[in-house]
Design a protein around this motif. Structure first.
Motif, PDB file in Angstrom:
ATOM      1  N   MET A 198     -28.114  15.409 -25.500  1.00 50.57           N
ATOM      2  CA  MET A 198     -26.823  16.034 -25.299  1.00 50.57           C
ATOM      3  C   MET A 198     -25.481  15.175 -25.214  1.00 50.57           C
ATOM      4  SD  MET A 198     -25.515  18.712 -24.154  1.00 50.57           S
ATOM      5  CE  MET A 198     -24.404  19.869 -23.400  1.00 50.57           C
ATOM      6  N   ARG A 199     -25.836  14.050 -25.068  1.00 51.55           N
ATOM      7  CA  ARG A 199     -24.531  12.869 -25.187  1.00 51.55           C
ATOM      8  C   ARG A 199     -23.927  12.784 -26.622  1.00 51.55           C
ATOM      9  NH1 ARG A 199     -24.684   7.178 -21.910  1.00 51.55           N
ATOM     10  NH2 ARG A 199     -22.428   7.403 -21.408  1.00 51.55           N
ATOM     11  N   ILE A 200     -25.134  12.577 -27.524  1.00 57.64           N
ATOM     12  CA  ILE A 200     -25.028  12.570 -28.920  1.00 57.64           C
ATOM     13  C   ILE A 200     -24.176  13.686 -29.324  1.00 57.64           C
ATOM     14  CG2 ILE A 200     -26.106  12.465 -31.075  1.00 57.64           C
ATOM     15  CD1 ILE A 200     -28.288  10.578 -30.023  1.00 57.64           C
ATOM     16  N   VAL A 201     -24.626  14.748 -29.080  1.00 58.01           N
ATOM     17  CA  VAL A 201     -23.972  15.940 -29.529  1.00 58.01           C
ATOM     18  C   VAL A 201     -22.204  16.120 -29.122  1.00 58.01           C
ATOM     19  CG1 VAL A 201     -23.726  18.812 -29.484  1.00 58.01           C
ATOM     20  CG2 VAL A 201     -26.130  17.564 -29.739  1.00 58.01           C
ATOM     21  N   LYS A 202     -22.260  15.793 -27.921  1.00 59.41           N
ATOM     22  CA  LYS A 202     -20.862  15.783 -27.214  1.00 59.41           C
ATOM     23  C   LYS A 202     -20.114  14.671 -28.136  1.00 59.41           C
ATOM     24  CE  LYS A 202     -18.899  15.453 -22.636  1.00 59.41           C
ATOM     25  NZ  LYS A 202     -19.256  15.270 -21.610  1.00 59.41           N
ATOM     26  N   LEU A 203     -20.556  13.527 -28.249  1.00 59.72           N
ATOM     27  CA  LEU A 203     -20.001  12.417 -29.277  1.00 59.72           C
ATOM     28  C   LEU A 203     -19.617  12.974 -30.623  1.00 59.72           C
ATOM     29  CD1 LEU A 203     -18.898   9.367 -29.149  1.00 59.72           C
ATOM     30  CD2 LEU A 203     -21.199   8.766 -29.909  1.00 59.72           C
ATOM     31  N   LEU A 204     -20.441  13.571 -31.322  1.00 59.57           N
ATOM     32  CA  LEU A 204     -20.231  14.230 -32.692  1.00 59.57           C
ATOM     33  C   LEU A 204     -19.217  15.185 -32.450  1.00 59.57           C
ATOM     34  CD1 LEU A 204     -23.903  14.735 -34.021  1.00 59.57           C
ATOM     35  CD2 LEU A 204     -21.974  12.946 -34.782  1.00 59.57           C
ATOM     36  N   LEU A 205     -19.008  16.185 -31.643  1.00 58.36           N
ATOM     37  CA  LEU A 205     -17.949  17.058 -31.468  1.00 58.36           C
ATOM     38  C   LEU A 205     -16.724  16.314 -31.335  1.00 58.36           C
ATOM     39  CD1 LEU A 205     -19.735  20.010 -29.375  1.00 58.36           C
ATOM     40  CD2 LEU A 205     -19.140  19.910 -31.944  1.00 58.36           C
ATOM     41  N   ILE A 206     -16.622  15.463 -30.346  1.00 58.53           N
ATOM     42  CA  ILE A 206     -15.120  14.704 -30.162  1.00 58.53           C
ATOM     43  C   ILE A 206     -14.967  13.802 -31.400  1.00 58.53           C
ATOM     44  CG2 ILE A 206     -14.281  12.896 -28.852  1.00 58.53           C
ATOM     45  CD1 ILE A 206     -16.030  13.749 -26.449  1.00 58.53           C
ATOM     46  N   SER A 207     -15.886  13.411 -32.068  1.00 62.38           N
ATOM     47  CA  SER A 207     -15.786  12.413 -33.520  1.00 62.38           C
ATOM     48  C   SER A 207     -15.058  13.422 -34.503  1.00 62.38           C
ATOM     49  CB  SER A 207     -16.758  12.113 -33.783  1.00 62.38           C
ATOM     50  OG  SER A 207     -17.246  10.799 -32.869  1.00 62.38           O
ATOM     51  N   ALA A 208     -15.808  14.681 -34.657  1.00 58.32           N
ATOM     52  CA  ALA A 208     -15.305  15.799 -35.501  1.00 58.32           C
ATOM     53  C   ALA A 208     -13.761  16.331 -35.219  1.00 58.32           C
ATOM     54  CB  ALA A 208     -16.128  16.775 -35.658  1.00 58.32           C
ATOM     55  N   PHE A 209     -13.605  16.269 -33.794  1.00 57.04           N
ATOM     56  CA  PHE A 209     -12.232  16.709 -33.670  1.00 57.04           C
ATOM     57  C   PHE A 209     -11.115  15.842 -33.703  1.00 57.04           C
ATOM     58  CE2 PHE A 209      -9.122  17.612 -30.190  1.00 57.04           C
ATOM     59  CZ  PHE A 209      -8.525  18.635 -30.586  1.00 57.04           C
ATOM     60  N   ALA A 210     -11.471  14.709 -33.548  1.00 56.63           N
ATOM     61  CA  ALA A 210     -10.690  13.464 -33.519  1.00 56.63           C
ATOM     62  C   ALA A 210     -10.341  13.076 -35.030  1.00 56.63           C
ATOM     63  CB  ALA A 210     -11.460  12.138 -32.951  1.00 56.63           C
ATOM     64  N   PHE A 211     -11.346  13.339 -35.971  1.00 59.14           N
ATOM     65  CA  PHE A 211     -11.268  13.110 -37.475  1.00 59.14           C
ATOM     66  C   PHE A 211     -10.458  14.106 -37.887  1.00 59.14           C
ATOM     67  CE2 PHE A 211     -12.801  13.849 -41.978  1.00 59.14           C
ATOM     68  CZ  PHE A 211     -12.522  12.721 -42.267  1.00 59.14           C
ATOM     69  N   GLY A 212     -10.672  15.611 -37.398  1.00 60.56           N
ATOM     70  CA  GLY A 212      -9.500  16.671 -37.675  1.00 60.56           C
ATOM     71  C   GLY A 212      -8.067  16.350 -37.422  1.00 60.56           C
ATOM     72  N   ILE A 213      -7.794  15.903 -36.424  1.00 62.27           N
ATOM     73  CA  ILE A 213      -6.533  15.646 -35.995  1.00 62.27           C
ATOM     74  C   ILE A 213      -6.145  14.694 -36.784  1.00 62.27           C
ATOM     75  CG2 ILE A 213      -5.181  14.846 -33.996  1.00 62.27           C
ATOM     76  CD1 ILE A 213      -6.113  17.783 -33.590  1.00 62.27           C
TER      77      ILE A 213
END
Length: 182
Positions: free
Chosen positions: A1-16
């Motif tokens: 769960m922690r890895i999925v959350k990290l991936l989502l945050i990373s993808a969002f930060a990359f998009g920004i």
């Protein structure tokens, strides 16, 4: 769960990050080429003002791109237009070119619509050449890109992708006009 959350945050930060970087790119793409044609201004104007003659020199009006073409009556002057449909890279394409302004001493301004692309505001600006024996011509394409990063990336690459086509079209136009002059 922690890895999925990290991936989502990373993808969002990359998009920004991508969006913020795209803000550095201009919101307009401009591609222009110019040259001198050894023919009177009236001969060059008659070629760029008459849409039915464009397939002979315009890279986007040739029969390989525009298989079905419909011209307005008349096909020249302010308000004249042509529409086309065809296949390009196994994809159905449609478009329309409409002359907004037409002046025998200055050239024409037109709009080009193509599938789901942004409208291109374009012009052929004409004036006597410096030596007075020919016509100086500038072909200019301008597109408002908006704020979306993928459009701005396209705009960033516009000159590299479209510039050679403009050069080819101007060379063909030059040959046609100089031949008509004789």
């Amino acid at each position: 769960m922690r890895i999925v959350k990290l991936l989502l945050i990373s993808a969002f930060a990359f998009g920004i990050l991508i969006f913020l970087i795209s803000l550095l790119f201009p919101s307009r793409a401009i591609v222009e080429r110019s040259g001198v044609i050894d023919a009177p201004l009236s001969v060059v104007y008659s070629q760029v003002n008459n849409l039915s003659g464009w397939p002979a020199w315009n890279p986007w009006a040739d029969p390989g791109t525009a298989q079905e073409v419909t011209y307005s009556a008349p096909a020249s002057g302010s308000g004249a237009y042509y529409t086309w449909t065809g296949m390009q890279h196994e994809k159905h394409v449609t478009g329309k070119v409409t002359i907004r302004e037409s002046d025998p001493q200055k050239g024409i301004h037109y709009d080009m619509e193509f599938n789901d692309m942004k409208t291109v505001n374009a012009a052929f600006e004409l004036k006597p050449s410096a030596d007075g024996k020919g016509t100086a011509i500038q072909w200019r394409l301008e597109t408002y890109l908006g704020w979306l990063p993928w459009w701005k990336l396209r705009g960033f690459l516009a000159d590299k992708l479209t510039g050679p086509q403009l050069e080819d079209g101007l060379t063909k136009l030059k040959n046609i006009c100089e031949e008509k002059k004789r």
